[in-house]
Design an enzyme around this catalytic site. Structure first.
Site, PDB file in Angstrom:
ATOM      1  N   TYR A   1      11.081   0.033   7.680  1.00 46.47           N
ATOM      2  CA  TYR A   1      10.335   1.124   6.996  1.00 46.47           C
ATOM      3  C   TYR A   1       8.953   1.313   7.241  1.00 46.47           C
ATOM      4  O   TYR A   1       8.631   2.622   7.305  1.00 46.47           O
ATOM      5  CB  TYR A   1      10.664   0.853   5.484  1.00 46.47           C
ATOM      6  CG  TYR A   1       9.551   0.251   4.731  1.00 46.47           C
ATOM      7  CD1 TYR A   1       8.356   0.853   4.214  1.00 46.47           C
ATOM      8  CD2 TYR A   1       9.408  -1.462   4.797  1.00 46.47           C
ATOM      9  CE1 TYR A   1       7.199   0.021   3.722  1.00 46.47           C
ATOM     10  CE2 TYR A   1       8.466  -2.021   3.988  1.00 46.47           C
ATOM     11  CZ  TYR A   1       7.209  -1.297   3.546  1.00 46.47           C
ATOM     12  OH  TYR A   1       6.414  -1.986   2.988  1.00 46.47           O
TER      13      TYR A   1
ATOM     14  N   GLY B   1       2.554   6.357  -0.010  1.00 49.36           N
ATOM     15  CA  GLY B   1       2.720   5.368  -1.406  1.00 49.36           C
ATOM     16  C   GLY B   1       3.522   4.295  -0.909  1.00 49.36           C
ATOM     17  O   GLY B   1       4.717   4.486  -0.515  1.00 49.36           O
ATOM     18  N   ASP B   2       2.973   3.098  -0.914  1.00 47.78           N
ATOM     19  CA  ASP B   2       3.681   1.869  -0.864  1.00 47.78           C
ATOM     20  C   ASP B   2       3.306   0.746  -1.883  1.00 47.78           C
ATOM     21  O   ASP B   2       3.288  -0.515  -1.497  1.00 47.78           O
ATOM     22  CB  ASP B   2       3.581   1.552   0.673  1.00 47.78           C
ATOM     23  CG  ASP B   2       4.493   0.374   0.852  1.00 47.78           C
ATOM     24  OD1 ASP B   2       5.738   0.384   0.269  1.00 47.78           O
ATOM     25  OD2 ASP B   2       4.324  -0.369   1.620  1.00 47.78           O
ATOM     26  N   ALA B   3       3.278   1.302  -3.140  1.00 46.87           N
ATOM     27  CA  ALA B   3       2.805   0.300  -4.290  1.00 46.87           C
ATOM     28  C   ALA B   3       3.979  -0.156  -4.952  1.00 46.87           C
ATOM     29  O   ALA B   3       4.722   0.730  -5.652  1.00 46.87           O
ATOM     30  CB  ALA B   3       1.743   0.977  -5.274  1.00 46.87           C
TER      31      ALA B   3
ATOM     32  N   ILE C   1      -1.573   3.660  -0.332  1.00 47.20           N
ATOM     33  CA  ILE C   1      -1.687   3.020  -1.762  1.00 47.20           C
ATOM     34  C   ILE C   1      -0.781   2.151  -1.931  1.00 47.20           C
ATOM     35  O   ILE C   1       0.473   1.960  -1.804  1.00 47.20           O
ATOM     36  CB  ILE C   1      -1.125   4.368  -2.751  1.00 47.20           C
ATOM     37  CG1 ILE C   1      -2.259   5.527  -2.595  1.00 47.20           C
ATOM     38  CG2 ILE C   1      -0.909   3.828  -4.142  1.00 47.20           C
ATOM     39  CD1 ILE C   1      -1.421   6.893  -3.430  1.00 47.20           C
TER      40      ILE C   1
END
Length: 526
Positions: free
Chosen positions: A300, A389-391, A321
């Site tokens: 991913y 965004g990956d938080a 993020i």
């Protein structure tokens, strides 16, 4: 003829010497003050144990709503049972050394919590998302919470006995107030200081030491000789030594492990990824890279390159993020020469680990910021060409305030005219487990006029899903342009989902109404 005594057998001899109704005013004040200290600090200890317990359980059970619910529920019911037990025991025995016994038991059990968790949490973690946290909470925290819950009602009894039971209401009010204030102090002390300054094991051992000191105060009040105290003190010391020195077995794959304010951080070199290093936060793999060259190992993570498909987008500034293992921002810095890459990561310890184990210091154009994403966005200057965004804060658990319509609007306001927002989501594409995708897709489409979805894995089961939001259509680069079948671009574009492959939209999620936590919980249960 002598008048027969009306006093109950056993109570006169045990209570008169300690909480005698005929005590002098100065002795009564000392007794009241010492009982106040015991109640205040025992109340603080309950909250220190409860808040620290989540950090102890998270590596095995995740930092989910189920873990918190099980923990809080078990502690509350245990405190209720302790309140009943304390009242019964105080009426039956009427001796201040009852407090010493309760505090000794709580101290021993508290000091043993870390080692018991080490032995039993791995096995119970397989019992399910609800049963596992409930069983381990009952096993580790129910008994110490019962004993500490018994301290307040017993103290009310002894507090009022000093005044010949003339001010029972006053005694109940004072003790209840002090216990609540202690809980308040314990909560703030844990959240704002202890968990950031000490390891979880040290916090439990330190709390046990505090309870030992309170037990010694109660023994002193009861005028017990040192010989009678020795057994209690010895048991606490033995429990402390066991709790402190017994360590969990560490896998040979583990390179580094520490507990931060937010996570248990583990760096591994797993056998299933030869030559690679991965970052785990609690029980979730957050990212990884090849040790030799920093190359990405999780599929991913390659999808940040979707931004490169747009020929009109000059990727000069990017924001990530959630740091993961810093693989994506570092690769952007390598691939796009001269680019400026910001990373916002809420846990400063993760940034330090990135510097030591994930080559962060080798990339001067990658700038890590320890902050909450929304706070950072509001304070940042300039726009970004890519925001990714990956938080995550646990297994499949994206922070709820980072999936709302208001948050996406803040992201959009920080994008350049041709900029793109990408987001990694863990969900299914169809069926019961696609509820999270349904809500976030519906929310994102209320902010961005053009939204695309890519399934990283195969099939419709839970997997990494990449969402793309933009002010312009991406169909020229997804439908009209030809890519060689063997190329990375083709593999990404071929994972694009058509509208008929997506779940019906739901939502939106807003700052006011946001069931994201419950949706993730249901997804994990299905």
């Amino acid at each position: 003829m002598s008048k027969p005594s009306s006093k109950k057998p056993g109570v006169e001899s045990s209570s008169a010497a300690v909480v005698s109704p005929s005590a002098s005013p100065s002795d009564a004040r000392v007794t009241h003050w010492l009982l106040a200290v015991i109640c205040f600090l025992s109340g603080a200890s309950v909250m220190v144990i409860e808040i620290s317990a989540n950090r102890l359980l998270a590596p095995h059970f995740g930092n989910s709503i189920y873990t918190w619910t099980a923990l809080i529920g078990v502690v509350l019911i245990a405190l209720s049972g302790g309140a009943w037990l304390g009242g019964v025991l105080a009426d039956k025995f009427g001796r201040v050394d009852l407090l010493a016994t309760l505090l000794t038991g709580a101290a021993v059990l508290t000091m043993l919590i870390p080692v018991l968790s080490t032995w039993f949490s791995p096995g119970l973690s397989t019992r399910g998302l609800i049963a596992g946290p409930v069983f381990i909470s009952l096993f580790l925290f129910a008994l110490p919470a019962i004993l500490l819950g018994a301290v307040s009602p017993a103290s009310v009894r002894f507090y009022s006995m000093v005044n010949q039971d003339r001010q029972v209401g006053h005694a109940a009010g004072v003790i209840s107030m002090l216990g609540s204030l202690g809980s308040f102090v314990g909560t703030f002390l844990s959240g704002f200081f202890l968990l950031s300054a000490f390891g979880v094991k040290s916090i439990f051992i330190g709390t046990g030491v505090l309870l030992l000191l309170l037990a010694l105060i109660a023994f002193w009040m009861a005028r017990k000789p040192a010989k009678q105290q020795a057994g209690h003190v010895g048991a606490i010391i033995a429990a402390g030594l066991v709790g402190y020195f017994v360590e969990a077995p560490v896998s040979a794959e583990v390179v580094h492990q520490e507990t931060s304010f937010y996570h248990q951080i583990t760096v591994k070199e797993p056998k299933n990824y030869p030559g690679a290093r991965v970052l785990e936060l609690d029980n979730t793999t957050e990212g990884g890279m090849r040790i030799a060259d920093g190359g990405l190992i999780l599929d991913y993570q390659n999808f940040w390159r979707l931004a490169l498909l747009n020929e009109n987008l000059k990727l000069e500034r990017a924001l990530f993020i959630g740091a993961g293992a810093f693989g994506m921002p570092e690769e952007v810095s390598r691939v796009v020469q001269g680019s400026h890459v910001d990373v916002v990561e809420i846990d400063p310890a993760v940034i330090n680990v990135g510097r030591k184990f994930f080559k962060l210091d080798e990339h001067p154009n990658v700038h890590a910021h320890a902050s909450d994403a929304r706070r950072y966005l509001r304070q940042s200057e300039g726009n970004y060409d890519l925001i990714f965004g990956d938080a995550y804060s646990g297994r499949q658990h994206v922070p709820a305030h980072l999936v709302t319509q208001e948050f996406f609007a803040e992201v959009k306001s920080k994008l350049s005219p041709n900029g793109v927002f990408l987001m990694n989501l863990i969900s299914a594409t169809q069926g019961e487990k696609s509820e999270l995708l349904s809500y976030i897709l519906g929310t994102l489409r209320r902010v961005f006029p053009h939204v695309e979805v890519f399934a990283v894995g195969n099939g419709g089961d839970v997997q990494n899903i990449i969402l793309l939001g933009s002010n312009q259509s991406w169909k020229p680069w997804l439908e009209d342009k030809y890519y060689l079948p063997s190329s990375r671009e083709f593999r990404m574009v071929s994972r694009r989902l058509l509208e008929r492959q997506l779940p019906a939209e739901a939502g939106p999620l807003t700052d006011d109404k946001n069931p994201a936590d419950a949706i993730v919980a249901r997804q994990l249960l299905h």
